[in-house]
Design a protein around this motif. Structure first.
Motif, PDB file in Angstrom:
ATOM      1  N   LYS A  76       0.853  -1.187   0.000  1.00 28.37           N
ATOM      2  CA  LYS A  76       0.000   0.000   0.000  1.00 28.37           C
ATOM      3  C   LYS A  76       0.894   1.244   0.000  1.00 28.37           C
ATOM      4  N   PRO A  77       0.391   2.358  -0.562  1.00 27.34           N
ATOM      5  CA  PRO A  77       1.160   3.599  -0.513  1.00 27.34           C
ATOM      6  C   PRO A  77       1.418   4.012   0.941  1.00 27.34           C
ATOM      7  N   SER A  78       2.604   4.500   1.210  1.00 26.22           N
ATOM      8  CA  SER A  78       3.044   4.987   2.522  1.00 26.22           C
ATOM      9  C   SER A  78       3.178   3.886   3.574  1.00 26.22           C
ATOM     10  N   ALA A  97      -8.326 -13.262   3.236  1.00 26.70           N
ATOM     11  CA  ALA A  97      -9.397 -12.263   3.274  1.00 26.70           C
ATOM     12  C   ALA A  97      -9.116 -11.187   4.321  1.00 26.70           C
ATOM     13  N   HIS A  98      -8.540 -11.578   5.450  1.00 26.74           N
ATOM     14  CA  HIS A  98      -8.327 -10.577   6.502  1.00 26.74           C
ATOM     15  C   HIS A  98      -7.323  -9.502   6.077  1.00 26.74           C
ATOM     16  N   CYS A  99      -6.480  -9.806   5.087  1.00 26.00           N
ATOM     17  CA  CYS A  99      -5.538  -8.807   4.571  1.00 26.00           C
ATOM     18  C   CYS A  99      -6.254  -7.663   3.859  1.00 26.00           C
ATOM     19  N   LEU A 100      -7.409  -7.974   3.302  1.00 28.64           N
ATOM     20  CA  LEU A 100      -8.121  -6.995   2.460  1.00 28.64           C
ATOM     21  C   LEU A 100      -9.420  -6.510   3.095  1.00 28.64           C
ATOM     22  N   GLU A 101      -9.623  -6.863   4.352  1.00 25.78           N
ATOM     23  CA  GLU A 101     -10.822  -6.431   5.054  1.00 25.78           C
ATOM     24  C   GLU A 101     -10.904  -4.899   5.082  1.00 25.78           C
ATOM     25  N   GLY A 102     -12.002  -4.361   4.586  1.00 26.55           N
ATOM     26  CA  GLY A 102     -12.223  -2.911   4.587  1.00 26.55           C
ATOM     27  C   GLY A 102     -11.486  -2.147   3.504  1.00 26.55           C
ATOM     28  N   VAL A 103     -10.791  -2.835   2.630  1.00 23.82           N
ATOM     29  CA  VAL A 103     -10.032  -2.172   1.559  1.00 23.82           C
ATOM     30  C   VAL A 103     -10.954  -1.850   0.394  1.00 23.82           C
ATOM     31  N   SER A 104     -10.940  -0.619  -0.059  1.00 19.54           N
ATOM     32  CA  SER A 104     -11.684  -0.195  -1.242  1.00 19.54           C
ATOM     33  C   SER A 104     -10.686   0.314  -2.281  1.00 19.54           C
ATOM     34  N   SER A 106     -11.192   1.941  -4.792  1.00 20.52           N
ATOM     35  CA  SER A 106     -11.516   3.294  -5.257  1.00 20.52           C
ATOM     36  C   SER A 106     -10.845   4.354  -4.387  1.00 20.52           C
ATOM     37  N   ARG A 107     -10.407   3.938  -3.195  1.00 13.41           N
ATOM     38  CA  ARG A 107      -9.771   4.875  -2.266  1.00 13.41           C
ATOM     39  C   ARG A 107      -8.292   4.599  -2.025  1.00 13.41           C
ATOM     40  N   ILE A 108      -7.859   3.383  -2.316  1.00 11.56           N
ATOM     41  CA  ILE A 108      -6.469   3.034  -2.047  1.00 11.56           C
ATOM     42  C   ILE A 108      -5.946   2.099  -3.140  1.00 11.56           C
ATOM     43  N   THR A 109      -4.695   2.262  -3.477  1.00  8.12           N
ATOM     44  CA  THR A 109      -4.067   1.440  -4.512  1.00  8.12           C
ATOM     45  C   THR A 109      -3.322   0.269  -3.876  1.00  8.12           C
ATOM     46  N   ILE A 110      -3.628  -0.920  -4.354  1.00  6.14           N
ATOM     47  CA  ILE A 110      -2.899  -2.115  -3.924  1.00  6.14           C
ATOM     48  C   ILE A 110      -1.989  -2.549  -5.067  1.00  6.14           C
ATOM     49  N   THR A 111      -0.735  -2.721  -4.757  1.00  6.07           N
ATOM     50  CA  THR A 111       0.253  -3.143  -5.755  1.00  6.07           C
ATOM     51  C   THR A 111       0.801  -4.520  -5.397  1.00  6.07           C
ATOM     52  N   ALA A 112       0.880  -5.373  -6.405  1.00  2.00           N
ATOM     53  CA  ALA A 112       1.489  -6.693  -6.227  1.00  2.00           C
ATOM     54  C   ALA A 112       2.909  -6.649  -6.780  1.00  2.00           C
ATOM     55  N   ALA A 113       3.891  -6.880  -5.901  1.00  2.00           N
ATOM     56  CA  ALA A 113       5.288  -6.944  -6.336  1.00  2.00           C
ATOM     57  C   ALA A 113       5.650  -8.406  -6.545  1.00  2.00           C
ATOM     58  N   VAL A 114       6.047  -8.764  -7.756  1.00  2.00           N
ATOM     59  CA  VAL A 114       6.371 -10.159  -8.080  1.00  2.00           C
ATOM     60  C   VAL A 114       7.768 -10.232  -8.701  1.00  2.00           C
ATOM     61  N   GLY A 115       8.387 -11.404  -8.610  1.00  2.00           N
ATOM     62  CA  GLY A 115       9.702 -11.590  -9.209  1.00  2.00           C
ATOM     63  C   GLY A 115      10.830 -10.951  -8.439  1.00  2.00           C
ATOM     64  N   THR A 116      10.620 -10.718  -7.139  1.00  3.64           N
ATOM     65  CA  THR A 116      11.659 -10.131  -6.305  1.00  3.64           C
ATOM     66  C   THR A 116      11.704 -10.840  -4.958  1.00  3.64           C
ATOM     67  N   ASN A 131      -9.420  -5.498  -8.976  1.00  2.39           N
ATOM     68  CA  ASN A 131     -10.633  -6.014  -8.323  1.00  2.39           C
ATOM     69  C   ASN A 131     -10.244  -6.940  -7.172  1.00  2.39           C
ATOM     70  N   ILE A 132     -11.134  -7.028  -6.205  1.00  2.00           N
ATOM     71  CA  ILE A 132     -10.925  -7.905  -5.055  1.00  2.00           C
ATOM     72  C   ILE A 132     -12.131  -8.816  -4.894  1.00  2.00           C
ATOM     73  N   TYR A 133     -11.877 -10.108  -4.750  1.00  2.00           N
ATOM     74  CA  TYR A 133     -12.941 -11.083  -4.523  1.00  2.00           C
ATOM     75  C   TYR A 133     -12.755 -11.696  -3.141  1.00  2.00           C
ATOM     76  N   MET A 134     -13.563 -11.266  -2.197  1.00  2.00           N
ATOM     77  CA  MET A 134     -13.545 -11.852  -0.860  1.00  2.00           C
ATOM     78  C   MET A 134     -14.435 -13.087  -0.863  1.00  2.00           C
ATOM     79  N   HIS A 135     -14.049 -14.118  -0.127  1.00  2.00           N
ATOM     80  CA  HIS A 135     -14.928 -15.278  -0.051  1.00  2.00           C
ATOM     81  C   HIS A 135     -16.258 -14.837   0.565  1.00  2.00           C
ATOM     82  N   PRO A 136     -17.385 -15.228  -0.037  1.00  2.00           N
ATOM     83  CA  PRO A 136     -18.690 -14.745   0.438  1.00  2.00           C
ATOM     84  C   PRO A 136     -19.019 -15.169   1.870  1.00  2.00           C
TER      85      PRO A 136
END
Length: 339
Positions: A76-78, A97-104, A106-116, A131-136
Motif C-alpha cells: 500500500k502507498p506509505s 481475506a483478513h488482509c483486504l478487510e475494509g479495503v476499497s 476506489s480509495r487506495i491502490t494495492i500493488t502486487a510486487a512479483v519476481g523479487t 478487483n478484489i474477490y472476498m470469499h462470500p
C-alpha cells in the motif's frame, strides 16, 4: 617391541577419535539439509532455481535467490508491504481475506510486487490490483473462509525465470477436508517479522513446519473449523509464520509430480512460534471450485495437469548422505579394531 605396540595403539585410538568426531559433526550439522529439484517442464509449482532448505535453522532462514517464483508482496502507498500472496495465474493473486478487510480500491491502490526476493529494490514487476474477490462466507470473528483473490489490471509476464505460478493441490473433493494429513512437512514463505511485534524482514524467508492434528491441544485451543482450517507448527515452538506473512502460501512438495502445491494460506495464530499454540491456515483444497469460478480460463493449474512426470529421484537429502557416510566410517572403525 612394547614401545612399538604402545605407539601403534595410541595412533589407533587417535584415528578412531578423529573419525568418530567427523561422523558426529556431519550428522549434527548436515542432517535435514535438503535441495528440492522440480519438474522444470511443469506449468506450475517449479522455479528455475532449486529450493534449498535447512530445517535445523531455528525460526527459519533466508530463501535461496528466486527459489519461490510465485511469492507476492502486497503493498500500500506509505505503508509498503502489508501481506503476502501467491501467483496462481497471469491475472490473479491468492491471499487471505483478513488482509483486504475494509479495503476499497476506489480509495487506495494495492500493488502486487512479483519476481523479487527483497522489499526495497526495483527488481521484478509491479502490477496494480483492479478487483478484489472476498470469499462470500468470510467470517471476521472465527476467521473461517479466510481467503481472497486479487485480480490484476495487467497480466503478469512470465517471460523471465524469476516468475512462475504455484499449483493448486491435486486432491479429490472427498479428501479436500483432510489435506494435508497430520505430520506432513510443509514450507511457509514470507517477509513477515521474525519475532512477535517486530518489523518486516527485508528478504524473503522460509520455514519448515509440520501439519498438526486438530486433536492436539496446541491446535484445538486455536482452531475454529477443522474442515476449513488446519494447524501447523514444530514440537517445542520456535518456528512459525508471523505478522506480515499473512496471505502467503504454506506449501507441500509432491514427490509424485515433482511440483510444489499450495496447502494452506497463512491466516492467524497466537504470538509467533509459541510452543503451546500452532499457527492456523485456511485449507486451500476446499476452495478449488471457488477459485476456478473466479479465475475462469486465466490459466490456473492443478498439480499434475498437462505434465510429464520425470522418473527418478526428486530431492538430494544431505542428511541421508551424511548418515550413510557416518555408518561407513563406524564400520571402518570396527574393522580396524578387529586387527
Amino acid at each position: 617391541m612394547k614401545t612399538f605396540v604402545k605407539s601403534h595403539t595410541n595412533m589407533l585410538y587417535l584415528s578412531e577419535l578423529v573419525l568418530f568426531t567427523t561422523c558426529i559433526l556431519l550428522t549434527q550439522y548436515s542432517v535435514q539439509g535438503t535441495i528440492y529439484s522440480c519438474n522444470t517442464t511443469a506449468p506450475c509449482g517449479c522455479s528455475q532455481n532449486k529450493v534449498n532448505i535447512n530445517s535445523r535453522i531455528v525460526g527459519g532462514e533466508t530463501a535461496a535467490s528466486h527459489s519461490w517464483a510465485w511469492a507476492v508482496s502486497l503493498r500500500k502507498p506509505s505503508v509498503g508491504h502489508f501481506c503476502g500472496g501467491t501467483i496462481i495465474s497471469p491475472h490473479y493473486i491468492l491471499t487471505a481475506a483478513h488482509c483486504l478487510e475494509g479495503v476499497s480500491l476506489s480509495r487506495i491502490t494495492i500493488t502486487a510486487a512479483v519476481g523479487t526476493d527483497t522489499l526495497y529494490d526495483s527488481e521484478g514487476q509491479r502490477v496494480i490490483a483492479s478487483n478484489i474477490y472476498m470469499h462470500p462466507r468470510w467470517n471476521t470473528v472465527t476467521k473461517e473462509n479466510d481467503i481472497a483473490i486479487i485480480k490484476l489490471k495487467n497480466a503478469i509476464s512470465f517471460g523471465g525465470s524469476n516468475i512462475a505460478k504455484l499449483c493448486l493441490p491435486a486432491i479429490s473433493v472427498f479428501d479436500a477436508t483432510s489435506f494435508p494429513s497430520p505430520n506432513t512437512n510443509l514450507v511457509a514463505i514470507g517477509w513477515g517479522s521474525t519475532i512477535t511485534g517486530g518489523s518486516s524482514s527485508n528478504v524473503l524467508r522460509q520455514v519448515t513446519v509440520q501439519s498438526v492434528s486438530d486433536q492436539v491441544q496446541k491446535c484445538s485451543n486455536s482452531i475454529n473449523n477443522v474442515d476449513l482450517q488446519f494447524c501447523a507448527a514444530v514440537n517445542g515452538g520456535g518456528k512459525d509464520t508471523c505478522q506480515g506473512d499473512s496471505g502467503g502460501p504454506l506449501m507441500y512438495y509432491s514427490p509424485v509430480y515433482q511440483q510444489w502445491m499450495i496447502a494452506g494460506i497463512t491466516s492467524y495464530g497466537r504470538g509467533c512460534g509459541l510452543s503451546g499454540y500452532a499457527g492456523v491456515y485456511a485449507r486451500a483444497s476446499v476452495y478449488i471450485s471457488w477459485i476456478k469460478q473466479i479465475v475462469g480460463a486465466d490459466g490456473v493449474v492443478i498439480a499434475g495437469e498437462d505434465d510429464v512426470v520425470t522418473p527418478g529421484g526428486n530431492t538430494a537429502n544431505i542428511g541421508s548422505m551424511s548418515s550413510i557416510f557416518s555408518m561407513m566410517m563406524l564400520a571402518f572403525l570396527f574393522l580396524i579394531r578387529s586387527f
